[in-house]
Design a protein around this motif. Structure first.
Motif, PDB file in Angstrom:
ATOM      1  N   ASN A 123      23.459  39.673  19.559  1.00 60.30           N
ATOM      2  CA  ASN A 123      22.398  38.921  18.876  1.00 60.30           C
ATOM      3  C   ASN A 123      22.406  37.433  19.252  1.00 60.30           C
ATOM      4  OD1 ASN A 123      21.484  41.187  17.602  1.00 60.30           O
ATOM      5  ND2 ASN A 123      22.736  40.858  15.773  1.00 60.30           N
ATOM      6  N   GLU A 124      23.459  36.974  19.861  1.00 56.30           N
ATOM      7  CA  GLU A 124      23.516  35.558  20.217  1.00 56.30           C
ATOM      8  C   GLU A 124      22.731  35.313  21.490  1.00 56.30           C
ATOM      9  OE1 GLU A 124      27.340  33.783  20.301  1.00 56.30           O
ATOM     10  OE2 GLU A 124      27.948  34.759  18.479  1.00 56.30           O
ATOM     11  N   ARG A 125      21.873  34.276  21.417  1.00 56.21           N
ATOM     12  CA  ARG A 125      21.094  33.898  22.582  1.00 56.21           C
ATOM     13  C   ARG A 125      21.492  32.492  23.000  1.00 56.21           C
ATOM     14  NH1 ARG A 125      15.161  34.448  20.635  1.00 56.21           N
ATOM     15  NH2 ARG A 125      16.099  33.314  18.957  1.00 56.21           N
ATOM     16  N   PRO A 126      21.171  32.094  24.174  1.00 56.04           N
ATOM     17  CA  PRO A 126      21.471  30.716  24.567  1.00 56.04           C
ATOM     18  C   PRO A 126      20.685  29.737  23.688  1.00 56.04           C
ATOM     19  CG  PRO A 126      20.832  32.025  26.465  1.00 56.04           C
ATOM     20  CD  PRO A 126      20.634  32.876  25.264  1.00 56.04           C
ATOM     21  N   MET A 127      21.287  28.600  23.342  1.00 56.61           N
ATOM     22  CA  MET A 127      20.644  27.587  22.491  1.00 56.61           C
ATOM     23  C   MET A 127      19.664  26.791  23.352  1.00 56.61           C
ATOM     24  SD  MET A 127      22.389  24.896  19.923  1.00 56.61           S
ATOM     25  CE  MET A 127      22.733  23.545  20.985  1.00 56.61           C
ATOM     26  N   SER A 128      18.392  26.765  22.965  1.00 56.80           N
ATOM     27  CA  SER A 128      17.375  26.076  23.747  1.00 56.80           C
ATOM     28  C   SER A 128      16.783  24.876  22.999  1.00 56.80           C
ATOM     29  CB  SER A 128      16.264  27.054  24.131  1.00 56.80           C
ATOM     30  OG  SER A 128      15.648  27.536  22.955  1.00 56.80           O
ATOM     31  N   ASP A 129      17.446  24.405  21.938  1.00 59.70           N
ATOM     32  CA  ASP A 129      16.958  23.238  21.187  1.00 59.70           C
ATOM     33  C   ASP A 129      17.261  21.963  21.966  1.00 59.70           C
ATOM     34  OD1 ASP A 129      16.177  24.925  19.187  1.00 59.70           O
ATOM     35  OD2 ASP A 129      17.979  24.597  17.965  1.00 59.70           O
ATOM     36  N   ILE A 130      16.350  20.985  21.843  1.00 55.57           N
ATOM     37  CA  ILE A 130      16.547  19.703  22.508  1.00 55.57           C
ATOM     38  C   ILE A 130      17.469  18.860  21.638  1.00 55.57           C
ATOM     39  CG2 ILE A 130      15.391  17.593  23.241  1.00 55.57           C
ATOM     40  CD1 ILE A 130      12.922  19.258  23.781  1.00 55.57           C
ATOM     41  N   ASN A 131      18.379  18.183  22.272  1.00 57.42           N
ATOM     42  CA  ASN A 131      19.275  17.279  21.571  1.00 57.42           C
ATOM     43  C   ASN A 131      18.520  15.967  21.347  1.00 57.42           C
ATOM     44  OD1 ASN A 131      21.347  15.880  20.497  1.00 57.42           O
ATOM     45  ND2 ASN A 131      22.670  15.949  22.309  1.00 57.42           N
ATOM     46  N   THR A 132      18.139  15.655  20.103  1.00 57.61           N
ATOM     47  CA  THR A 132      17.325  14.476  19.801  1.00 57.61           C
ATOM     48  C   THR A 132      18.153  13.240  19.497  1.00 57.61           C
ATOM     49  OG1 THR A 132      17.214  15.134  17.480  1.00 57.61           O
ATOM     50  CG2 THR A 132      15.421  15.868  18.932  1.00 57.61           C
ATOM     51  N   THR A 133      19.438  13.344  19.466  1.00 56.24           N
ATOM     52  CA  THR A 133      20.274  12.183  19.152  1.00 56.24           C
ATOM     53  C   THR A 133      20.064  11.044  20.146  1.00 56.24           C
ATOM     54  OG1 THR A 133      21.886  13.638  18.124  1.00 56.24           O
ATOM     55  CG2 THR A 133      22.621  11.420  18.681  1.00 56.24           C
ATOM     56  N   PRO A 134      20.069  11.267  21.467  1.00 52.10           N
ATOM     57  CA  PRO A 134      19.817  10.144  22.380  1.00 52.10           C
ATOM     58  C   PRO A 134      18.409   9.564  22.207  1.00 52.10           C
ATOM     59  CG  PRO A 134      20.732  12.000  23.588  1.00 52.10           C
ATOM     60  CD  PRO A 134      20.436  12.477  22.208  1.00 52.10           C
ATOM     61  N   LEU A 135      17.436  10.405  21.916  1.00 50.88           N
ATOM     62  CA  LEU A 135      16.079   9.921  21.698  1.00 50.88           C
ATOM     63  C   LEU A 135      16.013   9.009  20.480  1.00 50.88           C
ATOM     64  CD1 LEU A 135      13.045  10.043  22.406  1.00 50.88           C
ATOM     65  CD2 LEU A 135      12.884  11.990  20.856  1.00 50.88           C
ATOM     66  N   VAL A 136      16.650   9.389  19.400  1.00 52.18           N
ATOM     67  CA  VAL A 136      16.678   8.570  18.189  1.00 52.18           C
ATOM     68  C   VAL A 136      17.414   7.269  18.455  1.00 52.18           C
ATOM     69  CG1 VAL A 136      17.549   8.464  15.822  1.00 52.18           C
ATOM     70  CG2 VAL A 136      16.422  10.534  16.635  1.00 52.18           C
ATOM     71  N   ASP A 137      18.484   7.306  19.207  1.00 53.46           N
ATOM     72  CA  ASP A 137      19.228   6.087  19.536  1.00 53.46           C
ATOM     73  C   ASP A 137      18.355   5.107  20.317  1.00 53.46           C
ATOM     74  OD1 ASP A 137      21.416   7.113  18.275  1.00 53.46           O
ATOM     75  OD2 ASP A 137      22.463   7.729  20.110  1.00 53.46           O
ATOM     76  N   VAL A 138      17.653   5.612  21.309  1.00 54.38           N
ATOM     77  CA  VAL A 138      16.780   4.745  22.105  1.00 54.38           C
ATOM     78  C   VAL A 138      15.665   4.166  21.240  1.00 54.38           C
ATOM     79  CG1 VAL A 138      15.077   4.755  23.978  1.00 54.38           C
ATOM     80  CG2 VAL A 138      17.290   5.852  24.296  1.00 54.38           C
ATOM     81  N   MET A 139      15.076   4.961  20.375  1.00 57.06           N
ATOM     82  CA  MET A 139      13.997   4.479  19.516  1.00 57.06           C
ATOM     83  C   MET A 139      14.499   3.413  18.543  1.00 57.06           C
ATOM     84  SD  MET A 139      11.438   5.878  20.710  1.00 57.06           S
ATOM     85  CE  MET A 139      10.055   5.911  19.644  1.00 57.06           C
ATOM     86  N   LEU A 140      15.693   3.586  18.005  1.00 57.64           N
ATOM     87  CA  LEU A 140      16.248   2.572  17.100  1.00 57.64           C
ATOM     88  C   LEU A 140      16.511   1.264  17.838  1.00 57.64           C
ATOM     89  CD1 LEU A 140      18.661   4.679  14.872  1.00 57.64           C
ATOM     90  CD2 LEU A 140      16.532   3.569  14.195  1.00 57.64           C
ATOM     91  N   VAL A 141      17.016   1.339  19.044  1.00 57.53           N
ATOM     92  CA  VAL A 141      17.255   0.123  19.829  1.00 57.53           C
ATOM     93  C   VAL A 141      15.929  -0.575  20.124  1.00 57.53           C
ATOM     94  CG1 VAL A 141      18.012  -0.706  22.088  1.00 57.53           C
ATOM     95  CG2 VAL A 141      19.445   0.890  20.810  1.00 57.53           C
ATOM     96  N   LEU A 142      14.905   0.183  20.516  1.00 60.58           N
ATOM     97  CA  LEU A 142      13.600  -0.417  20.774  1.00 60.58           C
ATOM     98  C   LEU A 142      13.004  -1.038  19.511  1.00 60.58           C
ATOM     99  CD1 LEU A 142      11.993   2.192  23.184  1.00 60.58           C
ATOM    100  CD2 LEU A 142      12.828  -0.094  23.736  1.00 60.58           C
ATOM    101  N   LEU A 143      13.205  -0.395  18.372  1.00 57.42           N
ATOM    102  CA  LEU A 143      12.712  -0.943  17.112  1.00 57.42           C
ATOM    103  C   LEU A 143      13.379  -2.271  16.794  1.00 57.42           C
ATOM    104  CD1 LEU A 143      10.989  -0.558  14.551  1.00 57.42           C
ATOM    105  CD2 LEU A 143      12.962   0.578  13.539  1.00 57.42           C
ATOM    106  N   ILE A 144      14.667  -2.348  16.985  1.00 56.66           N
ATOM    107  CA  ILE A 144      15.395  -3.588  16.717  1.00 56.66           C
ATOM    108  C   ILE A 144      14.932  -4.684  17.682  1.00 56.66           C
ATOM    109  CG2 ILE A 144      17.670  -4.671  16.827  1.00 56.66           C
ATOM    110  CD1 ILE A 144      18.777  -1.980  15.751  1.00 56.66           C
ATOM    111  N   ILE A 145      14.776  -4.359  18.952  1.00 61.81           N
ATOM    112  CA  ILE A 145      14.296  -5.348  19.923  1.00 61.81           C
ATOM    113  C   ILE A 145      12.899  -5.824  19.535  1.00 61.81           C
ATOM    114  CG2 ILE A 145      13.534  -5.625  22.320  1.00 61.81           C
ATOM    115  CD1 ILE A 145      15.891  -3.814  23.107  1.00 61.81           C
ATOM    116  N   PHE A 146      12.037  -4.911  19.143  1.00 63.06           N
ATOM    117  CA  PHE A 146      10.686  -5.280  18.742  1.00 63.06           C
ATOM    118  C   PHE A 146      10.699  -6.202  17.519  1.00 63.06           C
ATOM    119  CE2 PHE A 146       6.881  -4.370  16.173  1.00 63.06           C
ATOM    120  CZ  PHE A 146       5.918  -4.831  17.058  1.00 63.06           C
ATOM    121  N   LEU A 147      11.506  -5.888  16.525  1.00 73.72           N
ATOM    122  CA  LEU A 147      11.571  -6.717  15.325  1.00 73.72           C
ATOM    123  C   LEU A 147      12.079  -8.120  15.642  1.00 73.72           C
ATOM    124  CD1 LEU A 147      12.888  -4.176  12.677  1.00 73.72           C
ATOM    125  CD2 LEU A 147      10.594  -5.121  12.874  1.00 73.72           C
ATOM    126  N   VAL A 148      13.045  -8.229  16.524  1.00 73.76           N
ATOM    127  CA  VAL A 148      13.595  -9.543  16.871  1.00 73.76           C
ATOM    128  C   VAL A 148      12.583 -10.350  17.679  1.00 73.76           C
ATOM    129  CG1 VAL A 148      15.367 -10.692  18.242  1.00 73.76           C
ATOM    130  CG2 VAL A 148      15.993  -8.823  16.724  1.00 73.76           C
TER     131      VAL A 148
END
Length: 163
Positions: A12-37
């Motif tokens: 019943n186990e299949r390969p995991m095909s979910d996207i890892n969103t942690t790097p995407l969230v990290d990049v978005m948070l950095v861009l948000l901070i740069i934009f605010l500054v």
């Protein structure tokens, strides 16, 4: 990016095909901070008390001086005292003479309630500032304390700024 293929023998186990969103969230948070500054640095304001745009109807007094400033065909400054064209020296002489005559008419420089005449300048919209500035300077040199501008009233008699 690696993909998990499952490690067990379970069918019943299949390969995991979910996207890892942690790097995407990290990049978005950095861009948000740069934009605010950068926004707080880029938007600098200076507190000003700007005048309200309004107009008062001009009360024409016979002792007031009416100047019209424009340019002639050659691009030279042209100043008109009432309806007659005058040069810089003649304008200064006429202004001094007018002021002296008005002070004498009211009883001298030490008279109580001395009401000095005003200079009203009508500047052509196409006249360079140096022409209008020279007329202001000449009238102030002559002793006129009140030098004002006559302008076109807003359409429909409404006052206010469109900015």
């Amino acid at each position: 990016m690696a993909m998990s293929t499952g490690g067990g023998g379970d069918a019943n186990e299949r390969p995991m095909s979910d996207i890892n969103t942690t790097p995407l969230v990290d990049v978005m948070l950095v861009l948000l901070i740069i934009f605010l500054v950068t926004v707080t640095v880029a938007v600098q304001t200076v507190k000003l008390n700007l005048p309200d745009v309004s107009f008062d109807p001009t009360t024409t007094k016979p002792e007031n001086v009416s100047l019209s400033v424009t340019t002639d065909g050659a691009g030279q400054c042209a100043v008109f005292w009432n309806q007659s064209k005058v040069g810089h020296e003649e304008l200064l002489k006429l202004a001094v003479d007018k002021l002296k005559a008005e002070i004498a008419r009211q009883g001298g420089a030490n008279a109580a309630g001395l009401d000095l005449p005003e200079a009203h300048i009508r500047g052509d919209v196409n006249a360079p500032y140096k022409c209008i500035g020279a007329a202001i300077y000449t009238m102030q040199m002559a002793g006129f304390a009140k030098v004002g501008f006559i302008s076109q009233p807003p359409p429909n008699g409404t006052a206010g700024s469109t900015f």
